[in-house]
Motif scaffolding. Structure first.
Motif, mmCIF file in Angstrom:
data_model
loop_
_atom_site.group_PDB
_atom_site.id
_atom_site.type_symbol
_atom_site.label_atom_id
_atom_site.label_comp_id
_atom_site.label_asym_id
_atom_site.label_seq_id
_atom_site.Cartn_x
_atom_site.Cartn_y
_atom_site.Cartn_z
ATOM 1 N N ARG A 1 0.851 -1.178 0.000
ATOM 2 C CA ARG A 1 0.000 0.000 0.000
ATOM 3 C C ARG A 1 0.893 1.235 0.000
ATOM 4 O O ARG A 1 2.082 1.167 0.294
ATOM 5 C CB ARG A 1 -0.923 0.015 1.217
ATOM 6 C CG ARG A 1 -0.229 0.181 2.564
ATOM 7 C CD ARG A 1 -1.280 0.208 3.672
ATOM 8 N NE ARG A 1 -0.742 0.493 4.985
ATOM 9 C CZ ARG A 1 -0.289 -0.417 5.823
ATOM 10 N NH1 ARG A 1 -0.276 -1.690 5.447
ATOM 11 N NH2 ARG A 1 0.158 -0.077 7.018
ATOM 12 N N HIS B 1 -2.059 7.454 0.144
ATOM 13 C CA HIS B 1 -2.885 8.129 -0.855
ATOM 14 C C HIS B 1 -4.322 8.100 -0.355
ATOM 15 O O HIS B 1 -4.839 7.033 0.016
ATOM 16 C CB HIS B 1 -2.784 7.418 -2.207
ATOM 17 C CG HIS B 1 -3.345 8.198 -3.353
ATOM 18 N ND1 HIS B 1 -4.691 8.245 -3.624
ATOM 19 C CD2 HIS B 1 -2.744 8.971 -4.303
ATOM 20 C CE1 HIS B 1 -4.909 8.996 -4.693
ATOM 21 N NE2 HIS B 1 -3.743 9.457 -5.117
ATOM 22 N N SER B 2 -4.975 9.243 -0.331
ATOM 23 C CA SER B 2 -6.306 9.340 0.260
ATOM 24 C C SER B 2 -7.364 8.550 -0.497
ATOM 25 O O SER B 2 -8.328 8.064 0.094
ATOM 26 C CB SER B 2 -6.739 10.814 0.349
ATOM 27 O OG SER B 2 -6.752 11.412 -0.944
ATOM 28 N N GLU B 3 -7.192 8.412 -1.832
ATOM 29 C CA GLU B 3 -8.218 7.757 -2.632
ATOM 30 C C GLU B 3 -7.848 6.341 -3.063
ATOM 31 O O GLU B 3 -8.695 5.443 -3.040
ATOM 32 C CB GLU B 3 -8.522 8.609 -3.874
ATOM 33 C CG GLU B 3 -9.084 9.974 -3.534
ATOM 34 C CD GLU B 3 -9.340 10.810 -4.776
ATOM 35 O OE1 GLU B 3 -9.089 10.300 -5.891
ATOM 36 O OE2 GLU B 3 -9.780 11.957 -4.635
ATOM 37 N N ARG B 4 -6.599 6.126 -3.496
ATOM 38 C CA ARG B 4 -6.196 4.801 -3.964
ATOM 39 C C ARG B 4 -4.874 4.369 -3.315
ATOM 40 O O ARG B 4 -3.824 4.415 -3.938
ATOM 41 C CB ARG B 4 -6.049 4.783 -5.493
ATOM 42 C CG ARG B 4 -7.346 4.985 -6.255
ATOM 43 C CD ARG B 4 -8.414 3.966 -5.901
ATOM 44 N NE ARG B 4 -8.020 2.592 -6.076
ATOM 45 C CZ ARG B 4 -8.201 1.889 -7.181
ATOM 46 N NH1 ARG B 4 -8.746 2.449 -8.229
ATOM 47 N NH2 ARG B 4 -7.844 0.623 -7.244
#
Length: 303
Positions: A81, A84-87
């Motif tokens: 991971r 990143h806030s979205e992906r």
């Protein structure tokens, strides 16, 4: 007959105990990893190789830092991971390297990683949020780590390593050994390509010297450093940056370069495709096989 059975059982028990003692006494393998976006990870997790998505991870424990903080709760079972806030569900080449290390070692090993996209070594270059990998002594003396709100990624990385040693690795009954330093970076240093040789050399030297001082082990002066080149189709490619890597390998027999000049990139012309990230990960694993890091019975993965 009875005496023979007793003798056989005694020998068998002794052999099993000796084997167990040997396994237990072997220090745990540790890998350190750092760099910018192609190390941080820009390929979506649904594009992980099928063999990884089917089998996942068991033995790899990682401590991941990025930007201004450590993102894991100490060491956790590896699951790729990024910040990143979205992906956030993305991976880099190292996810493949760790998978194959799992298959060869078949026991726990540890990874300490610090990465942040768009970051340079040279302070004269543009770098994300003004954060740098610079090992310049004057600059370091005037700055502090991003962990404490500063600008130095190098100090953050070595502070993370120190924390991992103090809180976990030094307490392992069998001990630990840092076996290799994995790296991919250089795009953000394209405007100071002529200085990349000295800049990266200083980073590698700094990390090696830190480990010697932290552990008291002089062997870390020769810690293997493994890196990949920037793809020549990358819009931030610089010939001097690429040449610096090979020059460093010529002058440091513990410095290894993997040719990624023909790597395929995503539409942004910056980041590896899944195919290219997998290729670099496998090549890094194969280098670790050559170095004896992957275990006595490890074999290389065919391209």
């Amino acid at each position: 007959m009875k005496n023979r059975i007793v003798l056989f059982l005694t020998i068998s028990l002794f052999t099993l105990c000796a084997s167990a003692q040997k396994t237990y006494s072997e220090p745990v393998t540790v890998i350190i990893t750092a760099g910018q976006s192609n190390t941080d990870g820009r390929v979506l997790n649904d594009q992980l190789p099928d063999y990884i998505r089917e089998n996942k991870y068991t033995y790899c424990k990682w401590c991941y830092g990025s930007a201004g903080e450590i993102q894991t709760n100490g060491f956790e079972t590896f699951s790729p991971r990024i910040v990143h806030s979205e992906r956030p569900d993305r991976w880099a080449y190292d996810a493949v390297t760790y998978y194959w290390l799992e298959q060869s070692l078949q026991k726990e090993f540890y990874v300490i990683k610090w990465s942040l996209g768009g970051t340079a070594i040279d302070i004269r270059c543009s770098s994300t949020n003004g954060k740098y990998w610079s090992a310049d002594s004057e600059w370091l003396a005037a700055n502090h780590s991003t962990l404490s709100g500063g600008k130095s990624l190098l100090l953050s990385f070595t502070e993370e390593i120190g924390l991992c040693i103090d809180r976990k690795l030094s307490k392992l009954p069998q001990g630990y050994e840092i076996k290799a330093f994995l790296w991919h970076q250089g795009e953000s240093d394209r405007h100071q390509g002529a200085a990349y040789y000295e800049n990266l050399k200083a980073v590698v030297t700094y990390v090696r010297n830190f480990l010697v001082k932290k552990t008291g082990e002089k062997k870390y002066k020769k810690l293997p450093f493994v890196c990949g080149t920037v793809a020549r189709s990358n819009k931030q490619y610089n010939k001097e940056v690429e040449e610096a890597l090979y020059h460093l390998a010529e002058n440091d027999k513990h410095f290894y370069v993997i040719d990624m000049s023909d790597a395929k990139l995503q539409r942004d012309q910056l980041h590896f495709t899944a195919e290219s990230a997998e290729y670099l990960g496998i090549q890094m694993y194969n280098r670790l096989v050559d170095l004896g890091v992957a275990g006595e019975k490890a074999t290389k993965i065919e391209d």
